[in-house]
Design an enzyme around this catalytic site. Structure first.
Site, mmCIF file in Angstrom:
data_model
loop_
_atom_site.group_PDB
_atom_site.id
_atom_site.type_symbol
_atom_site.label_atom_id
_atom_site.label_comp_id
_atom_site.label_asym_id
_atom_site.label_seq_id
_atom_site.Cartn_x
_atom_site.Cartn_y
_atom_site.Cartn_z
ATOM 1 N N HIS A 36 21.309 -69.581 -1.320
ATOM 2 C CA HIS A 36 20.015 -69.590 -0.636
ATOM 3 C C HIS A 36 20.163 -70.127 0.791
ATOM 4 O O HIS A 36 19.632 -69.553 1.739
ATOM 5 C CB HIS A 36 19.017 -70.446 -1.412
ATOM 6 C CG HIS A 36 17.686 -70.570 -0.733
ATOM 7 N ND1 HIS A 36 16.615 -69.751 -1.013
ATOM 8 C CD2 HIS A 36 17.245 -71.401 0.245
ATOM 9 C CE1 HIS A 36 15.591 -70.071 -0.259
ATOM 10 N NE2 HIS A 36 15.945 -71.078 0.513
ATOM 11 N N GLU A 63 19.687 -67.653 4.240
ATOM 12 C CA GLU A 63 18.659 -67.876 5.254
ATOM 13 C C GLU A 63 19.263 -68.077 6.638
ATOM 14 O O GLU A 63 18.745 -67.572 7.637
ATOM 15 C CB GLU A 63 17.789 -69.080 4.863
ATOM 16 C CG GLU A 63 16.908 -68.852 3.660
ATOM 17 C CD GLU A 63 15.910 -67.721 3.859
ATOM 18 O OE1 GLU A 63 15.481 -67.512 5.013
ATOM 19 O OE2 GLU A 63 15.559 -67.064 2.867
ATOM 20 N N LYS A 77 20.737 -64.740 7.863
ATOM 21 C CA LYS A 77 19.640 -63.818 8.169
ATOM 22 C C LYS A 77 19.036 -64.132 9.535
ATOM 23 O O LYS A 77 18.802 -63.229 10.356
ATOM 24 C CB LYS A 77 18.573 -63.915 7.076
ATOM 25 C CG LYS A 77 17.474 -62.877 7.179
ATOM 26 C CD LYS A 77 16.499 -63.005 6.015
ATOM 27 C CE LYS A 77 15.759 -64.319 6.076
ATOM 28 N NZ LYS A 77 14.644 -64.381 5.114
ATOM 29 N N ASN A 78 18.798 -65.416 9.803
ATOM 30 C CA ASN A 78 18.250 -65.813 11.104
ATOM 31 C C ASN A 78 19.236 -65.529 12.235
ATOM 32 O O ASN A 78 18.848 -65.075 13.319
ATOM 33 C CB ASN A 78 17.894 -67.300 11.089
ATOM 34 C CG ASN A 78 16.712 -67.607 10.191
ATOM 35 O OD1 ASN A 78 15.930 -66.719 9.857
ATOM 36 N ND2 ASN A 78 16.575 -68.858 9.793
#
Length: 477
Positions: free
Chosen positions: A318, A322, A325-326
């Site tokens: 997780h 994240e 992805k950013n």
């Protein structure tokens, strides 16, 4: 004893919101156990819902029905008993040692008492939510769900371990896990309702942030205990089958469930990058490449292909997902803005020392201003903008689901930081505006040091939070 407990409960709850006059009136009307149950329900419900004249009648009536049904005398008694106890944090090593036990009795005794304590603390914590959020019907639905789960599991706190009781507990834990699977998206909807009521965002944002961090961290801990216990239960069933059929030592590799005693961080990071790349390709039709490197400081700073530790792969995935992805979104959008033909790579360095594992993820996606860095860890804030009102939909598979947009949800980094801090780690960001950003993840390398960090309910903390006034600055700007 029960009479004294109810008076104590009134003092703890009514003293916070209802005031001493209401407390005196309520307790004064109690005569032994022959009292009107409506007195208790009215007092407790008013503490949970924090009613004011600004409430809409439909929300208030909706709450009355649910709280009247859930808060009986027994529930109040047990809430007072269990919320007065502090949660008992356990380390990753401790979780694995419980799983290694020849029977499940020790885990049963721990889980059957610890989960009610954490649920009771969470229910009391939900009182601390500022009124701007607590009036939202989605928030009140979450409170009712936790009360229901507490009522159902508290009976096991005094139960004796046996196979039938254990089967019933596992069945209930599965129901509880399913009941609260959408807590994050439902709370996101409640926050959207709060923001719609106050578009300028003046509704105690700092207090809401504080309370949500504690709520979600408590939720993470309960779900981990449930997942671990279910895995141990299934493993023991498998062991019995193996011993009966082939009379050999059972395979303990299945016993840890959510915990991998030999978790490879580089492998998890690579998997998370590939998952994020799928979303980036869907959104932008291409993605930056990953350059990943591992170093072992304990072995002459040598480059390594694997960095292993006892940890939770789902939590790591997780966090990495994240962050990657950013980084991908920023890199692609900055590249288009600057008309760069070849996207710069996203770099990841994993370094292991004697006590810590430090991870740095770097991108050249243009960075953000210093004023924006702290806001990135606020729920529902997104540097990508939220023009379409994106929200995580209940039943849509969580934040990592491919059905969600690439950006604009505003929950990725705040929850990632909680996952890192859950076992005494941390997550932070340093950005160079106009150039790029570095995200740092810190984890405990030793499973004995990686102990749960849990919120503990206290009346003083709640009272201080609600009486917190805006401080006058004594610095020039």
């Amino acid at each position: 004893q029960a009479y004294n407990c109810l008076i104590h409960f009134y003092k703890r709850m009514s003293g916070l919101y209802c005031g001493p006059r209401v407390l005196a009136q309520a307790v004064g009307r109690v005569s032994g156990w022959d009292f009107k149950q409506e007195v208790i329900k009215h007092s407790v419900m008013s503490c949970f819902t924090q009613r004011t004249n600004s409430f809409s009648s439909t929300v208030l009536e909706h709450s009355k029905v649910k709280f009247d049904r859930l808060l009986d005398r027994s529930t109040i008694y047990h809430l007072d008993q269990f919320s007065a106890k502090s949660p008992t944090p356990i380390s990753i090593k401790g979780m694995m040692e419980q799983a290694w036990q020849p029977t499940q009795e020790q885990s049963f005794n721990y889980i059957s008492k610890e989960i009610p304590i954490r649920l009771a603390n969470m229910i009391m914590e939900l009182q601390m939510i500022p009124r701007a959020l607590s009036v939202q019907p989605q928030f009140q639905e979450i409170v009712c769900q936790y009360i229901q789960s507490f009522k159902e599991i508290v009976e096991f706190s005094i139960a004796t371990f046996d196979p039938d009781t254990n089967d019933r507990l596992v069945s209930l834990l599965k129901e509880i896990r399913l009941r609260h699977i959408d807590t994050v998206p439902v709370m996101a909807a409640a926050i959207q309702g709060m923001m719609a009521d106050d578009p300028e965002g003046k509704m105690a944002q700092k207090n809401v942030q504080y309370c949500l961090n504690r709520l979600f961290l408590n939720r993470i801990s309960i779900h981990l205990l449930i997942s671990l216990y279910k895995a141990v239960y299934a493993s023991h069933k498998n062991q019995v089958s193996q011993l009966i059929n082939i009379n050999e030592t059972p395979d303990y590799s299945l016993i840890f469930g959510a915990i991998d005693p030999n978790c490879d961080i580089i492998s998890i990071a690579t998997e998370a990058y590939e998952d994020a790349a799928i979303m980036c390709d869907r959104e932008y039709q291409h993605h930056p490449e990953l350059e990943i490197e591992g170093r072992d400081i304990t072995n002459r700073n040598m480059k390594v292909e694997e960095v292993r530790m006892s940890y939770l792969p789902n939590h790591l995935h997780h966090i990495f997902f994240e962050i990657f992805k950013n980084a991908m979104r920023a890199t692609v959008e900055h590249g288009r803005k600057k008309k760069i033909s070849e996207l710069p790579t996203v770099k990841c360095l994993v370094s292991k020392s004697e006590g810590d594992i430090s991870i740095r993820v770097s991108d050249l996606g243009g960075g953000i201003s210093r004023e924006m860095v702290d806001k990135l860890f606020q729920y529902h804030f997104t540097s990508a903008g939220n023009k379409d009102g994106n929200v995580v939909l209940p039943g849509s598979g969580g934040l990592e689901s491919q059905s969600h947009p690439m950006h604009g949800l505003g929950y990725g980094l705040p929850l990632s930081r909680l996952y890192a801090r859950y076992f005494q780690g941390d997550l932070d960001m340093v950005s160079m505006h106009g150039l790029g950003s570095d995200v740092y993840i810190y984890l405990k390398a030793l499973s004995d040091d990686a102990k749960e960090s849990l919120p503990k309910y206290s009346i003083r903390a709640a009272d201080k939070l609600h009486k917190n006034k805006k401080k006058i600055s004594d610095w020039t700007k």
